[in-house]
Motif scaffolding. Structure first.
Motif, PDB file in Angstrom:
ATOM      1  N   GLN A 257       3.622 -11.434 -13.217  1.00 18.32           N
ATOM      2  CA  GLN A 257       3.228 -10.133 -12.632  1.00 18.32           C
ATOM      3  C   GLN A 257       3.094  -9.163 -13.502  1.00 18.32           C
ATOM      4  OE1 GLN A 257       1.213 -10.359  -9.918  1.00 18.32           O
ATOM      5  NE2 GLN A 257       0.886  -8.082  -9.742  1.00 18.32           N
ATOM      6  N   VAL A 258       2.165  -8.419 -13.743  1.00 18.53           N
ATOM      7  CA  VAL A 258       2.363  -7.216 -14.716  1.00 18.53           C
ATOM      8  C   VAL A 258       2.345  -5.806 -13.744  1.00 18.53           C
ATOM      9  CG1 VAL A 258       1.237  -5.884 -16.477  1.00 18.53           C
ATOM     10  CG2 VAL A 258       1.364  -8.247 -16.577  1.00 18.53           C
ATOM     11  N   GLN A 259       3.275  -5.001 -14.184  1.00 14.83           N
ATOM     12  CA  GLN A 259       3.297  -3.661 -13.444  1.00 14.83           C
ATOM     13  C   GLN A 259       2.695  -2.386 -14.314  1.00 14.83           C
ATOM     14  OE1 GLN A 259       6.497  -5.655 -13.112  1.00 14.83           O
ATOM     15  NE2 GLN A 259       5.119  -6.705 -11.374  1.00 14.83           N
ATOM     16  N   LEU A 260       1.970  -1.669 -13.993  1.00 17.11           N
ATOM     17  CA  LEU A 260       1.350  -0.534 -14.716  1.00 17.11           C
ATOM     18  C   LEU A 260       1.700   0.852 -14.111  1.00 17.11           C
ATOM     19  CD1 LEU A 260      -2.070  -2.015 -15.920  1.00 17.11           C
ATOM     20  CD2 LEU A 260      -0.050  -2.167 -17.256  1.00 17.11           C
ATOM     21  N   VAL A 261       2.378   1.758 -14.563  1.00 11.04           N
ATOM     22  CA  VAL A 261       2.794   2.980 -14.010  1.00 11.04           C
ATOM     23  C   VAL A 261       2.177   4.041 -14.947  1.00 11.04           C
ATOM     24  CG1 VAL A 261       4.676   4.603 -13.257  1.00 11.04           C
ATOM     25  CG2 VAL A 261       4.823   1.790 -13.002  1.00 11.04           C
ATOM     26  N   GLU A 262       1.602   4.934 -14.388  1.00 11.57           N
ATOM     27  CA  GLU A 262       0.937   6.151 -15.227  1.00 11.57           C
ATOM     28  C   GLU A 262       1.791   7.309 -14.815  1.00 11.57           C
ATOM     29  OE1 GLU A 262      -2.850   3.635 -13.613  1.00 11.57           O
ATOM     30  OE2 GLU A 262      -0.702   4.609 -12.694  1.00 11.57           O
ATOM     31  N   SER A 263       1.888   8.348 -15.988  1.00  6.87           N
ATOM     32  CA  SER A 263       2.345   9.496 -15.639  1.00  6.87           C
ATOM     33  C   SER A 263       1.862  10.596 -16.537  1.00  6.87           C
ATOM     34  CB  SER A 263       3.923   9.318 -15.817  1.00  6.87           C
ATOM     35  OG  SER A 263       4.003   9.083 -17.177  1.00  6.87           O
ATOM     36  N   GLY A 264       2.055  11.946 -16.397  1.00  8.26           N
ATOM     37  CA  GLY A 264       1.734  12.666 -17.214  1.00  8.26           C
ATOM     38  C   GLY A 264       0.535  13.749 -16.603  1.00  8.26           C
ATOM     39  N   GLY A 265       0.036  13.134 -15.361  1.00 11.74           N
ATOM     40  CA  GLY A 265      -1.032  14.144 -14.984  1.00 11.74           C
ATOM     41  C   GLY A 265      -0.550  15.465 -14.397  1.00 11.74           C
ATOM     42  N   GLY A 266      -1.592  16.340 -14.031  1.00 12.12           N
ATOM     43  CA  GLY A 266      -0.924  17.645 -13.496  1.00 12.12           C
ATOM     44  C   GLY A 266      -2.255  18.566 -13.677  1.00 12.12           C
ATOM     45  N   LEU A 267      -1.789  20.137 -13.264  1.00 18.57           N
ATOM     46  CA  LEU A 267      -2.840  20.883 -13.205  1.00 18.57           C
ATOM     47  C   LEU A 267      -2.964  21.606 -14.532  1.00 18.57           C
ATOM     48  CD1 LEU A 267      -4.826  22.870 -11.748  1.00 18.57           C
ATOM     49  CD2 LEU A 267      -2.751  23.969 -10.924  1.00 18.57           C
TER      50      LEU A 267
ATOM     51  N   GLY B 228      -8.748  11.314 -10.713  1.00 15.60           N
ATOM     52  CA  GLY B 228      -7.580  10.283 -10.894  1.00 15.60           C
ATOM     53  C   GLY B 228      -7.777   9.532 -11.902  1.00 15.60           C
ATOM     54  N   TYR B 229      -6.775   9.340 -12.766  1.00 17.09           N
ATOM     55  CA  TYR B 229      -6.800   8.577 -14.273  1.00 17.09           C
ATOM     56  C   TYR B 229      -6.027   7.339 -13.732  1.00 17.09           C
ATOM     57  CZ  TYR B 229      -9.369  11.859 -16.800  1.00 17.09           C
ATOM     58  OH  TYR B 229     -10.298  12.987 -16.908  1.00 17.09           O
ATOM     59  N   TYR B 230      -6.684   6.101 -14.326  1.00 21.25           N
ATOM     60  CA  TYR B 230      -5.999   4.861 -13.995  1.00 21.25           C
ATOM     61  C   TYR B 230      -5.906   4.203 -15.291  1.00 21.25           C
ATOM     62  CZ  TYR B 230      -7.006   6.008  -9.309  1.00 21.25           C
ATOM     63  OH  TYR B 230      -6.984   6.746  -8.058  1.00 21.25           O
ATOM     64  N   CYS B 231      -4.637   3.533 -15.667  1.00 20.86           N
ATOM     65  CA  CYS B 231      -4.563   2.455 -16.833  1.00 20.86           C
ATOM     66  C   CYS B 231      -4.940   1.064 -16.282  1.00 20.86           C
ATOM     67  CB  CYS B 231      -3.493   2.497 -17.639  1.00 20.86           C
ATOM     68  SG  CYS B 231      -1.975   1.920 -16.589  1.00 20.86           S
ATOM     69  N   ALA B 232      -5.482   0.420 -17.125  1.00 15.20           N
ATOM     70  CA  ALA B 232      -5.763  -0.968 -16.707  1.00 15.20           C
ATOM     71  C   ALA B 232      -5.363  -2.165 -17.863  1.00 15.20           C
ATOM     72  CB  ALA B 232      -6.931  -1.132 -16.198  1.00 15.20           C
ATOM     73  N   ALA B 233      -5.113  -3.358 -17.570  1.00 16.10           N
ATOM     74  CA  ALA B 233      -4.823  -4.184 -18.751  1.00 16.10           C
ATOM     75  C   ALA B 233      -5.607  -5.573 -18.584  1.00 16.10           C
ATOM     76  CB  ALA B 233      -3.313  -4.894 -18.451  1.00 16.10           C
ATOM     77  N   GLY B 234      -6.094  -6.065 -19.862  1.00 16.56           N
ATOM     78  CA  GLY B 234      -6.789  -7.143 -19.752  1.00 16.56           C
ATOM     79  C   GLY B 234      -8.083  -7.134 -20.496  1.00 16.56           C
ATOM     80  N   SER B 235      -8.629  -5.906 -20.915  1.00 17.75           N
ATOM     81  CA  SER B 235     -10.105  -5.999 -21.664  1.00 17.75           C
ATOM     82  C   SER B 235      -9.930  -4.663 -22.505  1.00 17.75           C
ATOM     83  CB  SER B 235     -10.952  -6.213 -20.584  1.00 17.75           C
ATOM     84  OG  SER B 235     -12.335  -5.764 -21.328  1.00 17.75           O
ATOM     85  N   THR B 236     -11.198  -4.718 -23.203  1.00 19.01           N
ATOM     86  CA  THR B 236     -11.511  -3.360 -23.997  1.00 19.01           C
ATOM     87  C   THR B 236     -12.779  -3.062 -23.243  1.00 19.01           C
ATOM     88  OG1 THR B 236     -12.345  -4.646 -25.841  1.00 19.01           O
ATOM     89  CG2 THR B 236     -10.060  -3.732 -26.252  1.00 19.01           C
ATOM     90  N   GLY B 237     -13.236  -3.740 -22.515  1.00 19.25           N
ATOM     91  CA  GLY B 237     -14.702  -3.421 -21.971  1.00 19.25           C
ATOM     92  C   GLY B 237     -14.679  -2.274 -20.998  1.00 19.25           C
TER      93      GLY B 237
ATOM     94  N   TYR C 233      -5.204  -6.199 -14.250  1.00 23.02           N
ATOM     95  CA  TYR C 233      -3.998  -5.382 -13.573  1.00 23.02           C
ATOM     96  C   TYR C 233      -4.401  -3.971 -13.793  1.00 23.02           C
ATOM     97  CZ  TYR C 233      -1.673  -9.853 -14.172  1.00 23.02           C
ATOM     98  OH  TYR C 233      -1.312 -11.419 -14.401  1.00 23.02           O
ATOM     99  N   TRP C 234      -3.917  -3.116 -12.725  1.00 23.73           N
ATOM    100  CA  TRP C 234      -4.123  -1.769 -12.726  1.00 23.73           C
ATOM    101  C   TRP C 234      -2.969  -0.882 -12.147  1.00 23.73           C
ATOM    102  CZ3 TRP C 234      -9.084   0.623 -13.314  1.00 23.73           C
ATOM    103  CH2 TRP C 234      -9.806   0.024 -13.773  1.00 23.73           C
TER     104      TRP C 234
END
Length: 121
Positions: free
Chosen positions: A1-11, A93-102, A110-111
């Motif tokens: 299982q892969v976990q992805l955690v985003e950070s850095g967002g804001g106003l 909302g910005y999401y990272c994802a793994a598995g492709s460049t498409g 994974y998201w």
């Protein structure tokens, strides 16, 4: 299982900058093709940028070319999205994802949970 955690967002005000990070972890994780997507209220999730596993290839949606830069540090299992000259229409909302460049959501396995970016005018 892969976990992805985003950070850095804001106003941020229009014209400002933010850098998003996506930290990957998991017992079986190895450098993978990664992407960033975004979803504004009432709109579908859309592709923003992607990067190949070794950083050799990058891809962007036209509306962010010249303003956003995707990069990665495989030693830290982290992918970044540097966002400059931000516009109110970048609010999402910005999401990272793994598995492709498409550009298609279904290409990614994974998201992360997402990080909010709000750009005020």
């Amino acid at each position: 299982q892969v976990q992805l955690v985003e950070s850095g967002g804001g106003l941020v005000q229009a014209g400002g900058s933010l850098r998003l990070s996506c930290a990957a972890s998991g017992r079986t994780f190895s450098p993978a093709n990664m992407g960033w997507f975004r979803q504004a209220p009432g709109k579908e999730r859309e592709f923003v940028a992607s990067i190949s596993w070794n950083g050799g290839n990058t891809y962007y949606i036209d509306s962010v070319k010249g303003r956003f830069t995707i990069s990665r540090d495989n030693a830290k299992n982290t992918v970044y999205l540097q966002m400059n000259s931000l516009k109110p229409e970048d609010t999402a909302g910005y999401y990272c994802a793994a598995g492709s460049t498409g550009r298609l959501i279904d290409e990614y396995s994974y998201w992360g949970q997402g990080t909010q970016v709000t750009v005020s005018s």
